[in-house]
Scaffold this motif. Sequence first.
Motif, PDB file in Angstrom:
ATOM      1  N   ARG A 223       0.828  -1.217   0.000  1.00  0.00           N
ATOM      2  CA  ARG A 223       0.000   0.000   0.000  1.00  0.00           C
ATOM      3  C   ARG A 223       0.860   1.265   0.000  1.00  0.00           C
ATOM      4  O   ARG A 223       0.459   2.274  -0.588  1.00  0.00           O
ATOM      5  CB  ARG A 223      -0.904   0.026   1.242  1.00  0.00           C
ATOM      6  N   PHE A 224       2.008   1.221   0.664  1.00  0.00           N
ATOM      7  CA  PHE A 224       2.892   2.389   0.762  1.00  0.00           C
ATOM      8  C   PHE A 224       4.127   2.165  -0.114  1.00  0.00           C
ATOM      9  O   PHE A 224       4.601   1.034  -0.260  1.00  0.00           O
ATOM     10  CB  PHE A 224       3.357   2.593   2.199  1.00  0.00           C
ATOM     11  N   THR A 225       4.653   3.260  -0.639  1.00  0.00           N
ATOM     12  CA  THR A 225       5.884   3.213  -1.428  1.00  0.00           C
ATOM     13  C   THR A 225       6.807   4.335  -0.981  1.00  0.00           C
ATOM     14  O   THR A 225       6.411   5.513  -0.991  1.00  0.00           O
ATOM     15  CB  THR A 225       5.590   3.364  -2.921  1.00  0.00           C
ATOM     16  N   ILE A 226       8.033   3.971  -0.605  1.00  0.00           N
ATOM     17  CA  ILE A 226       9.029   4.960  -0.226  1.00  0.00           C
ATOM     18  C   ILE A 226       9.925   5.220  -1.423  1.00  0.00           C
ATOM     19  O   ILE A 226      10.261   4.302  -2.174  1.00  0.00           O
ATOM     20  CB  ILE A 226       9.843   4.479   1.007  1.00  0.00           C
ATOM     21  N   SER A 227      10.293   6.476  -1.615  1.00  0.00           N
ATOM     22  CA  SER A 227      11.186   6.835  -2.709  1.00  0.00           C
ATOM     23  C   SER A 227      11.959   8.089  -2.307  1.00  0.00           C
ATOM     24  O   SER A 227      11.632   8.727  -1.303  1.00  0.00           O
ATOM     25  CB  SER A 227      10.413   7.071  -4.005  1.00  0.00           C
ATOM     26  N   ARG A 228      12.975   8.422  -3.098  1.00  0.00           N
ATOM     27  CA  ARG A 228      13.783   9.593  -2.779  1.00  0.00           C
ATOM     28  C   ARG A 228      14.311  10.247  -4.028  1.00  0.00           C
ATOM     29  O   ARG A 228      14.490   9.594  -5.055  1.00  0.00           O
ATOM     30  CB  ARG A 228      14.927   9.224  -1.839  1.00  0.00           C
TER      31      ARG A 228
ATOM     32  N   TYR B 187      10.128  10.701  -0.015  1.00  0.00           N
ATOM     33  CA  TYR B 187       8.680  10.630  -0.180  1.00  0.00           C
ATOM     34  C   TYR B 187       8.121   9.354   0.440  1.00  0.00           C
ATOM     35  O   TYR B 187       8.813   8.341   0.569  1.00  0.00           O
ATOM     36  CB  TYR B 187       8.303  10.627  -1.661  1.00  0.00           C
ATOM     37  N   LEU B 188       6.843   9.414   0.790  1.00  0.00           N
ATOM     38  CA  LEU B 188       6.095   8.222   1.176  1.00  0.00           C
ATOM     39  C   LEU B 188       4.717   8.328   0.539  1.00  0.00           C
ATOM     40  O   LEU B 188       3.892   9.152   0.949  1.00  0.00           O
ATOM     41  CB  LEU B 188       5.964   8.082   2.694  1.00  0.00           C
ATOM     42  N   GLN B 189       4.501   7.538  -0.503  1.00  0.00           N
ATOM     43  CA  GLN B 189       3.194   7.479  -1.145  1.00  0.00           C
ATOM     44  C   GLN B 189       2.346   6.473  -0.394  1.00  0.00           C
ATOM     45  O   GLN B 189       2.731   5.304  -0.287  1.00  0.00           O
ATOM     46  CB  GLN B 189       3.343   7.062  -2.608  1.00  0.00           C
ATOM     47  N   MET B 190       1.221   6.926   0.124  1.00  0.00           N
ATOM     48  CA  MET B 190       0.360   6.076   0.930  1.00  0.00           C
ATOM     49  C   MET B 190      -0.981   5.920   0.225  1.00  0.00           C
ATOM     50  O   MET B 190      -1.706   6.899   0.050  1.00  0.00           O
ATOM     51  CB  MET B 190       0.169   6.688   2.325  1.00  0.00           C
ATOM     52  N   ASN B 191      -1.289   4.700  -0.176  1.00  0.00           N
ATOM     53  CA  ASN B 191      -2.546   4.398  -0.850  1.00  0.00           C
ATOM     54  C   ASN B 191      -3.411   3.500   0.033  1.00  0.00           C
ATOM     55  O   ASN B 191      -2.910   2.865   0.959  1.00  0.00           O
ATOM     56  CB  ASN B 191      -2.276   3.708  -2.181  1.00  0.00           C
ATOM     57  N   SER B 192      -4.692   3.459  -0.289  1.00  0.00           N
ATOM     58  CA  SER B 192      -5.631   2.593   0.442  1.00  0.00           C
ATOM     59  C   SER B 192      -5.484   2.771   1.952  1.00  0.00           C
ATOM     60  O   SER B 192      -5.364   1.799   2.704  1.00  0.00           O
ATOM     61  CB  SER B 192      -5.387   1.124   0.066  1.00  0.00           C
ATOM     62  N   LEU B 193      -5.501   4.000   2.381  1.00  0.00           N
ATOM     63  CA  LEU B 193      -5.286   4.296   3.800  1.00  0.00           C
ATOM     64  C   LEU B 193      -6.392   3.712   4.669  1.00  0.00           C
ATOM     65  O   LEU B 193      -7.566   3.642   4.263  1.00  0.00           O
ATOM     66  CB  LEU B 193      -5.193   5.808   4.014  1.00  0.00           C
TER      67      LEU B 193
END
Length: 126
Positions: free
Chosen positions: A67-72, A80-86
């Motif tokens: 559900r979450f994706t970390i990137s830089r 960044y932290l993309q948070m989906n389907s919270l």
Amino acid sequence: QVQLVESGGGLVQAGASLRLSCAASGRAFSMYGMAWFRQAPGKEREFVAAISWSGGNTAYVDSVRGRFTISRDNSGNILYLQMNSLKPEDTAVYSCALKYSGPTYLPHTKDEFSVWGQGTQVTVSS
């Protein structure tokens, strides 16, 4: 000394998405791994996700994997932290942290990190 400032938190409904950002400012002449932690009221600070300096290594706590994706973006010194389907259980203060390290090292325990941001509140309503 590097400083970290988070942004992007807010109040959303379950199922929504948010993207958190963590901007690093100040003098940083070394490589560093970074991570996101979160702390809900009355609970211990919890590891969420980590990423190496190279970006090639990542790790997630089981509850957010998929559900979450970390990137830089190293050129812009942003994490960044993309948070989906919270979910409501994702409600917490989210903080970013930095550990000076080699290019592929993946820090993930609280005690490893030397620099922390102030945090940004994420609230997910049901």
